[in-house]
Design an enzyme around this catalytic site. Sequence first.
Site: not given
Length: 356
Positions: A79, A136, A170, A212, A235, A268
């Site tokens: 905690e 996201r 994002h 992208d 992509k 990636g």
Amino acid sequence: MHFKNCNVFAIIKAKGERDKKRSDYRPKNNEERYDHVIAHGKEVKVFAGNANMALAEGICRNLNKELGNSAVEAFADGEISLSIYEPVRGADIFIVQPTCKPVNNNLMELLIMIDAMKRASAGRITAVIPYFGYARQDRKAKSRDPISAKLVANLITKAGADRVLTMDLHANQIQGFFDIPVDNLLGAPIFAGYYNDKFGHGNEEVMVVSPDVGSVARARAFSHKLGVNMAIVDKRRQKANSSEVMNIIGDVTDKKVILIDDMVDTAGSLCGAAKALMDIGGAKEIYACATHGVLSGPAIDRINDSCINELLFLDTIPYPADKPACSKIKYLSVAPLFATAIEHIYEEVSISSLFE
């Protein structure tokens, strides 16, 4: 009607005299009435959790203030234990805490700090979240998916935050998940300053590339700041954290290209785009920049093995302590920008100039 032993006129007269005396203490106009009302906290105090202490200290240096005296530790069972060693009553409190890895611990630290400041009668509480975790998960991609970004926004609001100061969400619509003001700073001006100094403004050998389709708007705005053209890497994502580069929209032959994104997680997508630009597009040099360096899993190995010459991050997230050093990665500080934003918020001044 008869009132025994009661002089009604005397009561009315006494009441009128009391009301007159009270009116003597009332302000004569609105200026006097609100002369001592403070719209914000009486002073700025900056506190920090354990997520990015170096950034918090940098912000304080730019503000010429000491970091708030507090300690965030853990009990034996895990905690979180918080101790605040100075008064915060009436102060304008800014809590610096990105919700990066370990995401849940850092988020809980933030919520507990907000709650503690609220219960200690802070004048106003601003959650300074340079990196907003769970961003996201901002929509239902498939049936029965949670919208975790909205949940986190609710938690921060219910904990007692009056305002959120963050950077490069994002998805911009996450600002609408909050029922309190949100200031979403942009990292692009910092990168633009760096690359304009490095390559010069309007250099025809330089081209900005979106990794992208989802980052096209960001890349377009960034290319305008550099005065150069842009291209797009198209992509097809096969599964989470994995992507297959298909083709390149635009001519990058013999160009120094700059890939720009909001974050790099496993790297990636970034490294795949860099390889395609070099092998398929015939680019001469590959540079990349992203606001948030999450750097999960094999990210460092991929970056080391990639054709990227240099990768820029902002220090919204500290470099992972469990990862080996990477000579290709360089950090730029956001401390001056956040310090300026804090000053503007405290002084009730517009921060629109910080987006330029």
